[in-house]
Design a protein around this motif. Structure first.
Motif, PDB file in Angstrom:
ATOM      1  N   THR A 243      65.482 -54.357  88.394  1.00  0.00           N
ATOM      2  CA  THR A 243      65.643 -53.152  89.193  1.00  0.00           C
ATOM      3  C   THR A 243      66.947 -53.191  89.969  1.00  0.00           C
ATOM      4  OG1 THR A 243      64.363 -54.212  90.941  1.00  0.00           O
ATOM      5  CG2 THR A 243      63.178 -52.752  89.455  1.00  0.00           C
ATOM      6  N   GLU A 244      67.329 -52.025  90.442  1.00  0.00           N
ATOM      7  CA  GLU A 244      68.592 -51.897  91.170  1.00  0.00           C
ATOM      8  C   GLU A 244      68.654 -52.867  92.335  1.00  0.00           C
ATOM      9  OE1 GLU A 244      71.039 -48.492  93.675  1.00  0.00           O
ATOM     10  OE2 GLU A 244      69.164 -47.994  92.683  1.00  0.00           O
ATOM     11  N   ASN A 245      69.786 -53.558  92.484  1.00  0.00           N
ATOM     12  CA  ASN A 245      70.062 -54.509  93.555  1.00  0.00           C
ATOM     13  C   ASN A 245      69.304 -55.817  93.420  1.00  0.00           C
ATOM     14  OD1 ASN A 245      71.748 -52.616  94.759  1.00  0.00           O
ATOM     15  ND2 ASN A 245      70.135 -51.800  96.078  1.00  0.00           N
ATOM     16  N   ALA A 246      68.438 -55.954  92.397  1.00  0.00           N
ATOM     17  CA  ALA A 246      67.640 -57.168  92.284  1.00  0.00           C
ATOM     18  C   ALA A 246      68.513 -58.388  92.017  1.00  0.00           C
ATOM     19  CB  ALA A 246      66.593 -57.019  91.187  1.00  0.00           C
ATOM     20  N   HIS A 247      69.753 -58.173  91.556  1.00  0.00           N
ATOM     21  CA  HIS A 247      70.631 -59.296  91.268  1.00  0.00           C
ATOM     22  C   HIS A 247      71.253 -59.867  92.534  1.00  0.00           C
ATOM     23  CE1 HIS A 247      73.229 -55.759  91.465  1.00  0.00           C
ATOM     24  NE2 HIS A 247      74.225 -56.560  91.741  1.00  0.00           N
ATOM     25  N   LEU A 248      71.117 -59.177  93.653  1.00  0.00           N
ATOM     26  CA  LEU A 248      71.681 -59.656  94.907  1.00  0.00           C
ATOM     27  C   LEU A 248      70.678 -60.581  95.571  1.00  0.00           C
ATOM     28  CD1 LEU A 248      73.157 -56.289  96.264  1.00  0.00           C
ATOM     29  CD2 LEU A 248      74.367 -58.131  95.069  1.00  0.00           C
ATOM     30  N   PRO A 249      70.967 -61.881  95.680  1.00  0.00           N
ATOM     31  CA  PRO A 249      70.000 -62.837  96.213  1.00  0.00           C
ATOM     32  C   PRO A 249      69.650 -62.565  97.675  1.00  0.00           C
ATOM     33  CG  PRO A 249      71.809 -63.949  95.065  1.00  0.00           C
ATOM     34  CD  PRO A 249      72.212 -62.528  95.252  1.00  0.00           C
ATOM     35  N   VAL A 250      68.420 -62.864  98.025  1.00  0.00           N
ATOM     36  CA  VAL A 250      67.953 -62.775  99.405  1.00  0.00           C
ATOM     37  C   VAL A 250      68.152 -64.128 100.098  1.00  0.00           C
ATOM     38  CG1 VAL A 250      65.893 -62.522 100.850  1.00  0.00           C
ATOM     39  CG2 VAL A 250      66.306 -60.929  98.965  1.00  0.00           C
ATOM     40  N   PHE A 251      67.977 -65.206  99.335  1.00  0.00           N
ATOM     41  CA  PHE A 251      68.080 -66.556  99.878  1.00  0.00           C
ATOM     42  C   PHE A 251      69.251 -67.306  99.235  1.00  0.00           C
ATOM     43  CE2 PHE A 251      63.501 -65.455  99.548  1.00  0.00           C
ATOM     44  CZ  PHE A 251      63.232 -65.327 100.908  1.00  0.00           C
ATOM     45  N   GLU A 252      69.813 -68.249  99.969  1.00  0.00           N
ATOM     46  CA  GLU A 252      70.846 -69.099  99.398  1.00  0.00           C
ATOM     47  C   GLU A 252      70.245 -69.950  98.284  1.00  0.00           C
ATOM     48  OE1 GLU A 252      73.014 -71.484 102.108  1.00  0.00           O
ATOM     49  OE2 GLU A 252      73.483 -69.835 103.481  1.00  0.00           O
ATOM     50  N   ALA A 253      71.018 -70.156  97.243  1.00  0.00           N
ATOM     51  CA  ALA A 253      70.549 -70.979  96.132  1.00  0.00           C
ATOM     52  C   ALA A 253      70.132 -72.354  96.646  1.00  0.00           C
ATOM     53  CB  ALA A 253      71.647 -71.116  95.084  1.00  0.00           C
ATOM     54  N   GLY A 254      68.935 -72.773  96.277  1.00  0.00           N
ATOM     55  CA  GLY A 254      68.446 -74.082  96.688  1.00  0.00           C
ATOM     56  C   GLY A 254      67.743 -74.112  98.024  1.00  0.00           C
ATOM     57  N   SER A 255      67.815 -73.013  98.787  1.00  0.00           N
ATOM     58  CA  SER A 255      67.221 -73.021 100.133  1.00  0.00           C
ATOM     59  C   SER A 255      65.701 -73.076 100.102  1.00  0.00           C
ATOM     60  CB  SER A 255      67.688 -71.796 100.930  1.00  0.00           C
ATOM     61  OG  SER A 255      67.248 -70.596 100.313  1.00  0.00           O
ATOM     62  N   LEU A 256      65.105 -72.690  98.971  1.00  0.00           N
ATOM     63  CA  LEU A 256      63.653 -72.757  98.840  1.00  0.00           C
ATOM     64  C   LEU A 256      63.214 -73.860  97.882  1.00  0.00           C
ATOM     65  CD1 LEU A 256      62.664 -68.964  98.641  1.00  0.00           C
ATOM     66  CD2 LEU A 256      62.886 -70.423 100.656  1.00  0.00           C
ATOM     67  N   ALA A 257      64.115 -74.753  97.538  1.00  0.00           N
ATOM     68  CA  ALA A 257      63.788 -75.842  96.618  1.00  0.00           C
ATOM     69  C   ALA A 257      62.600 -76.636  97.144  1.00  0.00           C
ATOM     70  CB  ALA A 257      64.994 -76.761  96.443  1.00  0.00           C
TER      71      ALA A 257
ATOM     72  N   THR B 150      59.927 -59.657  94.031  1.00  0.00           N
ATOM     73  CA  THR B 150      59.631 -60.655  95.054  1.00  0.00           C
ATOM     74  C   THR B 150      59.665 -62.058  94.463  1.00  0.00           C
ATOM     75  OG1 THR B 150      58.244 -59.087  96.292  1.00  0.00           O
ATOM     76  CG2 THR B 150      57.957 -61.424  96.778  1.00  0.00           C
ATOM     77  N   VAL B 151      58.992 -62.242  93.329  1.00  0.00           N
ATOM     78  CA  VAL B 151      58.962 -63.560  92.697  1.00  0.00           C
ATOM     79  C   VAL B 151      60.362 -63.944  92.196  1.00  0.00           C
ATOM     80  CG1 VAL B 151      58.435 -63.108  90.243  1.00  0.00           C
ATOM     81  CG2 VAL B 151      57.269 -64.939  91.416  1.00  0.00           C
ATOM     82  N   ARG B 152      61.137 -62.958  91.802  1.00  0.00           N
ATOM     83  CA  ARG B 152      62.524 -63.212  91.369  1.00  0.00           C
ATOM     84  C   ARG B 152      63.361 -63.735  92.546  1.00  0.00           C
ATOM     85  NH1 ARG B 152      63.344 -58.639  89.069  1.00  0.00           N
ATOM     86  NH2 ARG B 152      63.349 -59.240  86.877  1.00  0.00           N
ATOM     87  N   TYR B 153      63.202 -63.133  93.712  1.00  0.00           N
ATOM     88  CA  TYR B 153      63.955 -63.595  94.887  1.00  0.00           C
ATOM     89  C   TYR B 153      63.585 -65.031  95.243  1.00  0.00           C
ATOM     90  CZ  TYR B 153      65.497 -58.776  95.806  1.00  0.00           C
ATOM     91  OH  TYR B 153      66.070 -57.531  95.717  1.00  0.00           O
ATOM     92  N   PHE B 154      62.294 -65.352  95.173  1.00  0.00           N
ATOM     93  CA  PHE B 154      61.876 -66.726  95.466  1.00  0.00           C
ATOM     94  C   PHE B 154      62.534 -67.701  94.493  1.00  0.00           C
ATOM     95  CE2 PHE B 154      57.611 -65.029  97.247  1.00  0.00           C
ATOM     96  CZ  PHE B 154      58.147 -64.945  98.523  1.00  0.00           C
ATOM     97  N   ALA B 155      62.515 -67.340  93.214  1.00  0.00           N
ATOM     98  CA  ALA B 155      63.104 -68.216  92.190  1.00  0.00           C
ATOM     99  C   ALA B 155      64.608 -68.363  92.397  1.00  0.00           C
ATOM    100  CB  ALA B 155      62.801 -67.659  90.794  1.00  0.00           C
ATOM    101  N   GLN B 156      65.285 -67.284  92.791  1.00  0.00           N
ATOM    102  CA  GLN B 156      66.723 -67.365  93.057  1.00  0.00           C
ATOM    103  C   GLN B 156      67.014 -68.339  94.194  1.00  0.00           C
ATOM    104  OE1 GLN B 156      67.673 -63.236  93.744  1.00  0.00           O
ATOM    105  NE2 GLN B 156      68.189 -62.845  91.598  1.00  0.00           N
ATOM    106  N   GLY B 157      66.047 -68.466  95.122  1.00  0.00           N
ATOM    107  CA  GLY B 157      66.210 -69.412  96.227  1.00  0.00           C
ATOM    108  C   GLY B 157      65.820 -70.832  95.856  1.00  0.00           C
ATOM    109  N   GLY B 158      65.316 -71.021  94.620  1.00  0.00           N
ATOM    110  CA  GLY B 158      64.985 -72.355  94.157  1.00  0.00           C
ATOM    111  C   GLY B 158      63.510 -72.703  94.173  1.00  0.00           C
ATOM    112  N   ALA B 159      62.651 -71.751  94.511  1.00  0.00           N
ATOM    113  CA  ALA B 159      61.215 -72.022  94.547  1.00  0.00           C
ATOM    114  C   ALA B 159      60.625 -72.003  93.137  1.00  0.00           C
ATOM    115  CB  ALA B 159      60.493 -70.987  95.414  1.00  0.00           C
TER     116      ALA B 159
END
Length: 258
Positions: A2-16, A33-42
């Motif tokens: 979806t639109e803007n979904a490529h813009l991360p909410v969290f820094e990479a690795g911050s949710l590792a 939502t699950v995509r944002y978590f994964a982008q943060g490393g969760a």
């Protein structure tokens, strides 16, 4: 995406090291939502009811980020199905740090008269109870709702949505009653309430039943969040400090009393 979904909410690795389950996450707000978590490393659990291929496609995308993405189907209105999902979560990830209660409904055709209450109240409690043994100190539970449901006791909504709104408010109230127990376990709880979200199934159905509903609400509010924008707020609610009233309001509330 979806639109803007490529813009991360969290820094990479911050949710590792964190593990997140988002119910109803094969599409829409849940998927972003699950995509944002994964982008943060969760590591994430993608839950679906009957759209396995779509969930698998999302999992493939998220695994490319270097995280574990587990696809797990479950009918949240069925106790055995929910129990099976939590067993899989335990086996795959060893526990949970974030539980987002996103799945909801009630406007589908051909369902039992009390289906909205079964899904929006009873199933939410069922998922929480099943997940509690997996949630440790410092974990977070997020319940996703709408302003039309959150404020239903003080502000009437469209007739077509009233039964769903009342059932979602009943679910919110039932979950709020569990806050003292959750606090004792060191688990934070946040309700995220959003205005009508452009692009969601519910908004589309409402606009079909009540033509012009989205345009009217957009005119009143000045702006309506889209799916990815609202999902970003849901994701942040799983990490930001818990508000004093356990509530995160997203979008305009000036049209809602209480």
């Amino acid at each position: 995406m979806t639109e803007n979904a490529h813009l991360p909410v969290f820094e990479a690795g911050s949710l590792a090291g964190r593990r997140a389950l988002v119910t109803g996450s094969s599409r829409g707000v849940g998927a972003d939502t699950v995509r944002y978590f994964a982008q943060g490393g969760a590591d994430v659990i993608i839950n679906f009811r009957n759209k396995a291929p779509r969930a698998e496609k999302l999992a493939i995308e998220l695994r490319e980020l270097g995280v574990r993405a587990v696809v797990q189907g479950a009918d949240l209105t069925d106790e055995a199905s929910v129990a099976s999902m939590m067993t899989a979560v335990q086996e795959e990830l060893g526990g949970l740090d974030i539980l987002v209660l996103n799945a909801s409904g009630g406007m589908e055709g051909g369902m039992a008269e009390d289906y909205a209450l079964q899904l929006n109240r009873d199933a939410q409690l069922r998922v929480l109870d099943a997940a509690l043994p997996l949630l440790g100190d410092g974990s977070r539970v997020v319940f996703v709702t709408s302003h039309q449901a959150h404020f239903i006791r003080t502000t009437p909504t469209m007739e077509e949505y009233e039964a769903v709104a009342l059932s979602k408010r009943a679910g919110e109230d039932a979950l709020r009653e569990r806050i003292p127990e959750l606090q004792e376990r060191g688990i934070g709880f946040v309700v995220v309430s959003g205005d009508m979200i452009e692009g969601t199934v519910t908004a589309t159905l409402l606009n079909r039943l009540n033509p012009g509903a989205i345009e009217e609400r957009r005119s009143q509010a000045g702006k309506l969040y889209n799916v990815s924008e609202f999902a970003a707020e849901v994701a942040r609610a799983a990490v930001d400090p818990v508000p004093e009233d356990n509530t995160r309001l997203v979008g305009d509330v000036s049209s809602f009393g209480g």
